[in-house]
Write a protein that holds these residues in place. Structure first.
Motif, PDB file in Angstrom:
ATOM      1  N   TYR A 169       0.560  -1.329   0.131  1.00  0.00           N
ATOM      2  CA  TYR A 169      -0.363  -0.189  -0.160  1.00  0.00           C
ATOM      3  C   TYR A 169       0.818   1.027  -0.085  1.00  0.00           C
ATOM      4  N   THR A 170       2.150   1.214   0.708  1.00  0.00           N
ATOM      5  CA  THR A 170       3.144   2.358   0.723  1.00  0.00           C
ATOM      6  C   THR A 170       3.223   2.505  -0.626  1.00  0.00           C
ATOM      7  N   ALA A 171       4.345   1.631  -0.142  1.00  0.00           N
ATOM      8  CA  ALA A 171       4.753   1.975  -1.673  1.00  0.00           C
ATOM      9  C   ALA A 171       3.988   1.606  -2.868  1.00  0.00           C
ATOM     10  N   ILE A 172       2.442   1.397  -3.320  1.00  0.00           N
ATOM     11  CA  ILE A 172       1.865   2.414  -4.997  1.00  0.00           C
ATOM     12  C   ILE A 172       1.093   3.825  -4.070  1.00  0.00           C
ATOM     13  N   TRP A 173       1.313   3.724  -2.959  1.00  0.00           N
ATOM     14  CA  TRP A 173       1.189   5.421  -3.257  1.00  0.00           C
ATOM     15  C   TRP A 173       1.649   6.191  -3.246  1.00  0.00           C
ATOM     16  N   ALA A 174       3.174   6.014  -2.493  1.00  0.00           N
ATOM     17  CA  ALA A 174       4.882   6.763  -2.584  1.00  0.00           C
ATOM     18  C   ALA A 174       5.081   5.981  -4.468  1.00  0.00           C
ATOM     19  N   GLY A 175       4.800   5.750  -4.747  1.00  0.00           N
ATOM     20  CA  GLY A 175       4.601   5.583  -6.057  1.00  0.00           C
ATOM     21  C   GLY A 175       4.038   6.407  -7.204  1.00  0.00           C
ATOM     22  N   SER A 176       2.713   6.351  -6.928  1.00  0.00           N
ATOM     23  CA  SER A 176       1.833   7.367  -7.832  1.00  0.00           C
ATOM     24  C   SER A 176       2.589   9.295  -7.330  1.00  0.00           C
ATOM     25  N   MET A 177       2.201   8.646  -5.765  1.00  0.00           N
ATOM     26  CA  MET A 177       2.571  10.319  -6.534  1.00  0.00           C
ATOM     27  C   MET A 177       3.878  10.885  -6.466  1.00  0.00           C
ATOM     28  N   VAL A 178       5.025  10.238  -6.599  1.00  0.00           N
ATOM     29  CA  VAL A 178       6.186  10.426  -7.199  1.00  0.00           C
ATOM     30  C   VAL A 178       5.395  10.649  -8.465  1.00  0.00           C
ATOM     31  N   LEU A 179       5.436   9.883  -9.715  1.00  0.00           N
ATOM     32  CA  LEU A 179       4.584   9.647 -10.774  1.00  0.00           C
ATOM     33  C   LEU A 179       4.056  11.481 -11.173  1.00  0.00           C
ATOM     34  N   MET A 180       3.126  11.462 -10.329  1.00  0.00           N
ATOM     35  CA  MET A 180       2.414  13.031 -10.638  1.00  0.00           C
ATOM     36  C   MET A 180       2.918  14.042 -10.536  1.00  0.00           C
ATOM     37  N   ALA A 181       3.484  14.124  -9.767  1.00  0.00           N
ATOM     38  CA  ALA A 181       4.874  15.571  -9.707  1.00  0.00           C
ATOM     39  C   ALA A 181       6.079  15.120 -10.606  1.00  0.00           C
ATOM     40  N   ALA A 182       5.992  14.308 -10.354  1.00  0.00           N
ATOM     41  CA  ALA A 182       7.225  14.248 -12.393  1.00  0.00           C
ATOM     42  C   ALA A 182       6.767  14.896 -13.297  1.00  0.00           C
ATOM     43  N   LEU A 183       5.176  14.265 -13.498  1.00  0.00           N
ATOM     44  CA  LEU A 183       4.867  14.798 -14.635  1.00  0.00           C
ATOM     45  C   LEU A 183       3.794  16.082 -14.739  1.00  0.00           C
ATOM     46  N   THR A 184       3.505  16.971 -13.670  1.00  0.00           N
ATOM     47  CA  THR A 184       3.584  18.044 -13.386  1.00  0.00           C
ATOM     48  C   THR A 184       4.686  18.784 -13.424  1.00  0.00           C
ATOM     49  N   ALA A 185       5.342  18.615 -13.219  1.00  0.00           N
ATOM     50  CA  ALA A 185       7.031  19.572 -13.495  1.00  0.00           C
ATOM     51  C   ALA A 185       7.141  19.175 -14.981  1.00  0.00           C
ATOM     52  N   GLY A 186       7.461  18.124 -16.229  1.00  0.00           N
ATOM     53  CA  GLY A 186       7.463  17.822 -17.396  1.00  0.00           C
ATOM     54  C   GLY A 186       6.298  18.631 -18.065  1.00  0.00           C
ATOM     55  N   ILE A 187       4.848  19.294 -18.027  1.00  0.00           N
ATOM     56  CA  ILE A 187       3.892  19.224 -18.230  1.00  0.00           C
ATOM     57  C   ILE A 187       4.028  21.614 -17.992  1.00  0.00           C
ATOM     58  N   ALA A 188       4.604  21.401 -16.794  1.00  0.00           N
ATOM     59  CA  ALA A 188       4.670  22.846 -16.408  1.00  0.00           C
ATOM     60  C   ALA A 188       6.521  22.854 -17.345  1.00  0.00           C
ATOM     61  N   LEU A 189       6.892  22.680 -17.445  1.00  0.00           N
ATOM     62  CA  LEU A 189       8.421  22.696 -18.643  1.00  0.00           C
ATOM     63  C   LEU A 189       7.747  22.931 -20.658  1.00  0.00           C
ATOM     64  N   MET A 190       6.375  21.969 -20.592  1.00  0.00           N
ATOM     65  CA  MET A 190       6.511  21.900 -21.314  1.00  0.00           C
ATOM     66  C   MET A 190       5.696  22.998 -22.287  1.00  0.00           C
ATOM     67  N   MET A 191       4.794  23.683 -21.126  1.00  0.00           N
ATOM     68  CA  MET A 191       3.838  24.879 -21.194  1.00  0.00           C
ATOM     69  C   MET A 191       5.048  26.071 -21.557  1.00  0.00           C
ATOM     70  N   ILE A 192       6.095  26.207 -20.702  1.00  0.00           N
ATOM     71  CA  ILE A 192       6.991  27.593 -20.873  1.00  0.00           C
ATOM     72  C   ILE A 192       7.646  26.824 -21.832  1.00  0.00           C
ATOM     73  N   ARG A 193       8.141  25.675 -23.144  1.00  0.00           N
ATOM     74  CA  ARG A 193       8.715  25.525 -24.021  1.00  0.00           C
ATOM     75  C   ARG A 193       7.972  26.154 -24.777  1.00  0.00           C
ATOM     76  N   GLY A 194       6.858  25.562 -25.028  1.00  0.00           N
ATOM     77  CA  GLY A 194       5.482  25.929 -26.224  1.00  0.00           C
ATOM     78  C   GLY A 194       5.605  27.322 -25.894  1.00  0.00           C
ATOM     79  N   ALA A 195       4.891  28.190 -25.115  1.00  0.00           N
ATOM     80  CA  ALA A 195       5.628  29.606 -25.045  1.00  0.00           C
ATOM     81  C   ALA A 195       6.403  30.305 -25.503  1.00  0.00           C
ATOM     82  N   SER A 196       7.403  29.579 -26.275  1.00  0.00           N
ATOM     83  CA  SER A 196       8.769  30.507 -26.512  1.00  0.00           C
ATOM     84  C   SER A 196       8.774  29.842 -27.569  1.00  0.00           C
ATOM     85  N   GLY A 197       7.376  28.876 -28.594  1.00  0.00           N
ATOM     86  CA  GLY A 197       7.551  28.488 -30.188  1.00  0.00           C
ATOM     87  C   GLY A 197       7.522  26.697 -30.383  1.00  0.00           C
TER      88      GLY A 197
END
Length: 234
Positions: free
Chosen positions: A90-118
């Motif tokens: 339970y703890t491993a899957i919980w932690a893994g899901s949170m880490v993946l969501m954090a990485a996804l958020t950072a990645g989307i933020a990066l792509m938004m910023i890159r996209g704003a520059s073209g």
């Protein structure tokens, strides 16, 4: 179990809010911001700065909701003791899901910023998302055989929930299959591209899941401890 999970959630949500703050301070106004990318990695949906930030904020909000649900689950599950015995999974899957969501958020933020520059191509980001999902399924597959019958964890079918024997047999077989599916996902994340990258990984995971459902029914038919009849309610 709950305390450890909440610590992971707190760290992940803090990182997600950091990504949101980064996007808020960096994204320019008056330009179209990419907010959606197709399987081929090309941006196919755009929005204003404020709407883009609102869309990005959905991810930490979703992580918070998920964390509350996961923290409440041990008190809501009819099989509380079984869930406690499955605390490592339970703890491993919980932690893994949170880490993946954090990485996804950072990645989307990066792509938004890159996209704003073209820049509009995010194929490499899609690869890392798929690889991250593959790692999560390796974690899930590793812990599934160690779980006990529960309403919030594992392969929950009418047959696994009405027979401890069926639960154990199903998870001992499907767990390693999820590990294989996760490893396949990691490989194809960097070996394939475009829409086939997504379809191949999703198709593999779906095939394993459907097999698990069918296999649980097949095992349940001959299980000596199965519960059935008009008096039983799942």
């Amino acid at each position: 179990m709950i305390k450890t999970g909440l610590i992971w959630s707190g760290l992940a949500i803090a990182a997600m809010l950091g990504s949101l703050a980064w996007a808020w301070s960096t994204l320019p106004a008056g330009v179209d911001i990419p907010v959606h990318w197709g399987p081929n990695g090309q941006a196919d949906g755009f929005a204003t700065r404020d709407k883009a930030l609102l869309i990005l904020a959905i991810l930490p909000a979703s992580a918070l909701f998920t964390s509350v649900l996961l923290a409440a689950a041990p008190y809501l599950d009819p099989f509380k003791e079984n869930l406690r015995r499955s605390r490592q999974a339970y703890t491993a899957i919980w932690a893994g899901s949170m880490v993946l969501m954090a990485a996804l958020t950072a990645g989307i933020a990066l792509m938004m910023i890159r996209g704003a520059s073209g820049a509009t191509d995010s194929n490499e980001f899609v690869r890392f998302v798929m690889a991250g999902c593959g790692v999560l399924f390796v974690i899930i597959g590793n812990y599934l055989p160690k779980t006990r019958k529960s309403f919030f964890l594992g392969i929950r079918t009418p047959w696994t929930l009405t027979s401890d024997y069926t639960w154990e047999k199903t998870h001992r077989l499907v767990g390693p299959l999820y590990i294989v599916a996760g490893l396949i996902g990691i490989v194809i994340a960097f070996a394939m591209s475009g829409i086939w990258l997504v379809f191949s990984f999703v198709g593999t995971v779906l095939a394993v899941s459907l097999f698990g459902v069918a296999y649980s029914w097949w095992v349940w038919r001959n299980a000596n401890d199965r519960d059935e009849g008009a008096d039983y309610v799942v």
